[in-house]
Design a protein around this motif. Structure first.
Motif, short mmCIF file in Angstrom:
data_model
loop_
_atom_site.label_atom_id
_atom_site.label_comp_id
_atom_site.label_asym_id
_atom_site.label_seq_id
_atom_site.Cartn_x
_atom_site.Cartn_y
_atom_site.Cartn_z
N GLN A 1 41.01 48.71 48.56
CA GLN A 1 41.71 47.68 49.31
C GLN A 1 41.80 48.04 50.79
O GLN A 1 41.66 47.19 51.66
CB GLN A 1 43.11 47.50 48.73
N SER B 1 49.13 43.46 46.05
CA SER B 1 49.95 42.33 45.60
C SER B 1 49.93 42.28 44.09
O SER B 1 48.97 42.71 43.45
CB SER B 1 49.42 41.03 46.20
N LEU C 1 50.02 40.48 40.41
CA LEU C 1 49.64 39.24 39.71
C LEU C 1 50.83 38.64 38.98
O LEU C 1 51.67 39.37 38.47
CB LEU C 1 48.53 39.55 38.70
N ASP D 1 59.64 41.12 39.64
CA ASP D 1 58.86 42.13 40.35
C ASP D 1 59.14 43.55 39.86
O ASP D 1 59.14 44.49 40.65
CB ASP D 1 59.10 42.03 41.87
N PHE E 1 40.80 31.92 38.35
CA PHE E 1 42.18 31.41 38.47
C PHE E 1 42.19 29.96 38.93
O PHE E 1 43.02 29.15 38.49
CB PHE E 1 42.99 32.29 39.42
N ASN F 1 50.73 32.29 41.57
CA ASN F 1 51.00 33.63 42.12
C ASN F 1 49.81 34.57 41.88
O ASN F 1 49.46 35.37 42.75
CB ASN F 1 52.26 34.21 41.49
N LYS F 2 49.20 34.45 40.69
CA LYS F 2 48.04 35.31 40.40
C LYS F 2 46.90 35.00 41.36
O LYS F 2 46.22 35.92 41.86
CB LYS F 2 47.59 35.10 38.95
N ALA G 1 47.90 36.51 44.72
CA ALA G 1 47.81 37.97 44.75
C ALA G 1 46.35 38.42 44.83
O ALA G 1 46.02 39.37 45.56
CB ALA G 1 48.47 38.57 43.52
N THR G 2 45.48 37.72 44.09
CA THR G 2 44.07 38.07 44.13
C THR G 2 43.50 37.82 45.52
O THR G 2 42.75 38.65 46.06
CB THR G 2 43.29 37.24 43.09
N ALA H 1 45.17 37.84 48.25
CA ALA H 1 45.75 38.84 49.15
C ALA H 1 45.02 40.17 49.00
O ALA H 1 44.71 40.83 50.00
CB ALA H 1 47.23 39.03 48.84
N ASN H 2 44.73 40.55 47.76
CA ASN H 2 44.05 41.83 47.56
C ASN H 2 42.62 41.81 48.07
O ASN H 2 42.01 42.86 48.29
CB ASN H 2 44.07 42.22 46.08
N ILE I 1 41.83 40.51 50.89
CA ILE I 1 42.12 40.29 52.31
C ILE I 1 42.08 38.83 52.77
O ILE I 1 41.83 38.56 53.93
CB ILE I 1 41.23 41.17 53.23
N TYR J 1 51.09 31.21 47.21
CA TYR J 1 52.46 31.63 46.90
C TYR J 1 53.42 30.48 47.15
O TYR J 1 54.39 30.30 46.41
CB TYR J 1 52.88 32.83 47.77
N ARG K 1 58.84 37.70 42.47
CA ARG K 1 57.52 38.28 42.69
C ARG K 1 56.76 37.56 43.81
O ARG K 1 56.12 38.22 44.65
CB ARG K 1 56.71 38.25 41.39
N ASN L 1 55.48 39.10 47.22
CA ASN L 1 54.07 39.01 47.57
C ASN L 1 53.87 38.35 48.93
O ASN L 1 52.98 38.75 49.70
CB ASN L 1 53.30 38.23 46.50
N ILE M 1 54.37 40.94 51.41
CA ILE M 1 53.21 41.83 51.48
C ILE M 1 52.09 41.19 52.30
O ILE M 1 51.46 41.84 53.15
CB ILE M 1 52.72 42.17 50.05
N SER M 2 51.85 39.90 52.06
CA SER M 2 50.76 39.24 52.78
C SER M 2 51.02 39.21 54.28
O SER M 2 50.10 39.40 55.08
CB SER M 2 50.56 37.82 52.24
#
Lengths: 122, 619
Positions: free
Chosen positions: A14, A120, A122, B396, B504, B519-520, B523-524, B526-527, B529, B538, B550, B554, B557-558
């Protein structure tokens, strides 16, 4: 990073992607140092996998650094994760012997959790 | 105050000796018990002084052209006079003096001395007894002049040339024997050697020895009646002495006053008082400490933590948190569920229903308590454990979620929702092997797709194989959102984020109201980038479920991963205010606070002071 069983490898993957972002480029400007990470699955020094976070070039690679990194860290997979996610203060980790450091202590002190993007959920 | 005056007074020796305004000079005088004026020498034992006039010296100093530095002279004069008084007060036997010098460390000098002694031996020794003193005093009483005149004649550095001049004079006079000349030449060399020695240690510590030798040398030459030469020669000595003295006594005093006192004591005192006056010596120290590591976050934390006011506790707390959380970690990773200490729902008539109701309302932390009460009451209630796990995941807390789901799985080993949830939570915990195993089991236990998967359980399924099986399942029934969801998780594990996002998105077309699916997706993204896209996803999730901790975390985090720390703080604060036990969010909040240069709020974060944080960072 592929083929690694380490959790840290996922964070580092990451981080590798993160280097391409504006925030990642900011890091190279802000820090501009090269860190080598020796990450062991269970015990420091045993079965270590070596990664390089090159904040000069903005790269994260597997394998030892060709040249002299500004600082080299040795820790276990889970301690590395704890540090990166802010669970463990690097200073305390060092005091407790959870980190071993070689190289410039000044450079080592700039190795902070904000180098790494947060995963992040899931 | 007297001491201070002594220290801070003018550094230079004043020209007028006893009435000197130089406190050091006064101090020295007081110690010696006499003024530096030449007249006082009369009172010294064994001295019969007569006071010559200035003109006498003038007569002995016919050479008169080389200009000297008056100022320098004046500075030299006082110490010279003082040396003389000192010598007198020592009452040194002149015979002894004639015989040899004091034994000092200057073997070289003594050697020269002895040589010159033997050279000058022919002169009668005791004839001189008092005479030398007189002569000496003459010069001293001319103190305003004798050295001055010499300097005027020869300049401050003229002694050497004068010496040579004198030598040649003597040679011309023809009266001087060769030995004498040689001795003088050697003396000159000695003088040069000494003059060139600038080591302050030497100049200070050997000061008196040196002075007495010099003085004696001067006198001896007088004794030998070297007339003209004696004056100039002694002047030479004197000048040499002065040269030394310039570097020595005079500057010794100066140096002492300037360096030792002003730079040393006074400065020290000033520094101390100024520092002390700034109050809180402690604070200063801390400031300095943190200044040392200005751009150093660790040190900041360290100083803030270990040394800052009232922050020793957070530091300890952090350490203890660390210890306890690692304890908790190990507990949770072993799948041991950690119950809340105080649970008002224990004894509730129908905690399961209450829990479901609270969950539906989005009061997740309350729902946790009710569901805990339920599973305490009915430990085999798989649905109770499952919902508890789901609640923890939405709150979370994946470790508690995993622990709860494992209990649910115990009660119902084939529950697909539980298997999927375990797969997801282990993915979040970066535990790939575990995640893969549960997701594989999902497929094996699925009534429709179970036939695809080999029935025998494998401890370490191979990721690409599992993905291949799920793709087969997706081909079998492309309308099954769950298959796409599991595929999305699997692609997250293999870090094929683009495929994960596609999976997703496909699932979302089938289940657009599934907030956890939004959310999934986020998150994907976000991971991989794509933080900006993630925030949109979100937002969808939060529109559907506003208390989805959560998703709030997230979001933070983003923003943080984009370097937007100020924004991230607001989302983290929202997350932790909905679930004060969301440790990850607290840790990330702390990181963002220091990155946003809001170290002022770190203490509030460490003490988990929600009121302060919510007030400071409203969303």
């Amino acid at each position: 990073m592929d083929g690694s069983k380490l959790k840290s490898a996922q964070i580092l993957e990451q981080a590798r992607l993160h280097m391409a972002t504006d925030a990642g480029k900011e890091l190279t400007k802000k820090i501009g140092l090269v860190y080598q990470l020796n990450i062991a699955p269970k015990k420091i020094g045993v079965d270590e996998e070596i990664f390089v976070i090159d904040l000069k070039k903005g790269e994260v690679t597997k394998g030892p650094y060709e040249g002299k990194p500004d600082a080299t860290f040795s820790f276990t997979d889970s301690d590395f994760l704890s540090i990166v996610t802010g669970k463990m203060n690097p200073q305390i980790a060092f005091i407790r012997g959870a980190i071993k450091i070689k190289g410039s202590i000044n450079a080592a002190q700039r190795f902070t959790p904000d180098i790494f993007p947060k995963p992040s959920k899931l | 105050m007297a001491m201070r005056h002594l220290i801070t007074g003018q550094g230079n020796c004043a020209p007028d000796g006893a009435s000197s305004s130089n406190p050091f000079g006064n101090f020295a005088n007081a110690l010696l018990g006499q003024s530096s004026k030449a007249q006082s020498i009369k009172e010294l034992p064994g001295s019969s002084v007569n006071v010559p006039t200035t003109s006498e010296l003038g007569a002995t100093a016919p050479l008169s052209t080389i200009p000297g530095s008056e100022n320098e002279f004046k500075q030299d004069q006082l110490p010279l006079a003082r040396v003389n008084t000192l010598l007198h007060s020592l009452d040194i036997d002149s015979n002894y003096r004639m015989k040899g010098p004091l034994h000092g460390p200057y073997s070289e000098m003594e050697e020269y001395w002895n040589q010159s002694q033997s050279a000058m031996r022919p002169a009668p020794m005791h004839v001189v007894s008092d005479k030398w003193i007189t002569e000496f005093d003459k010069q001293n009483n001319n103190s305003e002049n004798w050295a001055n005149s010499f300097e005027q004649q020869y300049g401050p550095n003229g002694w050497a040339s004068e010496f040579e001049q004198h030598q040649s004079q003597m040679a011309m006079m023809g009266g001087a024997n060769m030995a004498n000349l040689a001795a003088m030449e050697q003396s000159r060399m000695l003088a040069q050697t000494l003059a060139s020695n600038n080591d302050p240690k030497f100049q200070n510590s050997k000061f008196f020895q040196f002075v007495s030798k010099m003085s004696r040398g001067e006198l001896i030459i007088e004794d030998n009646q070297v007339k003209q030469g004696s004056a100039s020669q002694s002047s030479g000595w004197a000048d040499e002495f002065q040269t030394q003295y310039n570097a020595n006594a005079n500057s010794w005093a100066d140096q002492f006053v300037h360096e030792e006192m002003s730079q040393g004591a006074e400065k020290w005192a000033n520094e101390f008082s100024s520092e002390y006056n700034q109050g809180g010596l402690n604070n200063n120290w801390i400031d300095e400490f943190s200044k040392l590591h200005v751009d150093d976050e660790w040190a900041e934390e360290f100083s803030g933590g270990a040394f800052g006011e009232s922050s020793a506790d957070p530091w300890v707390d952090e350490f203890q948190n660390q210890l306890s959380s690692s304890k908790q970690n190990s507990g949770a990773s072993r799948g041991v569920y950690v119950f809340s200490d105080m649970n008002p729902y224990v004894g509730h008539p129908n905690p399961m229903q209450e829990g479901q109701e609270l969950f539906r309302k989005g009061l997740l932390s309350e729902a946790v308590l009710a569901l805990e009460a339920e599973v305490l009451k009915n430990p085999d209630n798989s649905e109770g454990w499952r919902l508890l796990g789901v609640t923890h995941a939405e709150n979370d807390d994946d470790q508690q979620a995993i622990a709860a789901m494992m209990r649910a799985l115990e009660a119902n080993p084939t529950n697909l929702e539980v298997l999927l949830a375990l797969g997801v939570s282990h993915t979040n915990e970066l535990e790939q092997g575990e995640a893969l195993r549960y997701l594989h089991r999902w497929l094996q236990n699925h009534p429709k797709y179970g036939g695809i998967a080999p029935p025998q359980p494998t401890d370490s399924p191979y990721g690409p194989d599992v993905i291949r099986l799920f793709n087969e399942a997706a081909q079998m029934s492309p309308e099954d959102a769950d298959v796409h969801i599991v595929l999305g998780v699997l692609y997250n594990l293999s870090r094929e984020y683009d495929k994960a996002i596609a999976s997703f998105k496909t699932a979302l077309q089938l289940k657009p109201q599934d907030y956890s699916l939004w959310n999934k997706l986020g998150a994907t993204q976000a991971n991989s980038i794509q933080s900006a896209d993630a925030i949109l996803a979100y937002q969808q999730a939060l529109d559907l479920k506003p208390n989805y901790v959560r998703a709030w975390a997230n979001m933070g985090i983003s923003y943080a991963n984009q370097g937007l720390y100020e924004d991230s703080i607001r989302y983290y604060v929202r997350a932790v205010s909905m679930n004060p036990k969301a440790d990850n969010a607290w840790q990330y909040l702390r990181i963002s606070l220091s990155n946003a240069s809001r170290a002022d709020m770190v203490a509030a974060c460490d003490s988990r002071n929600l009121d302060v944080l919510q007030k400071e960072f409203p969303l």
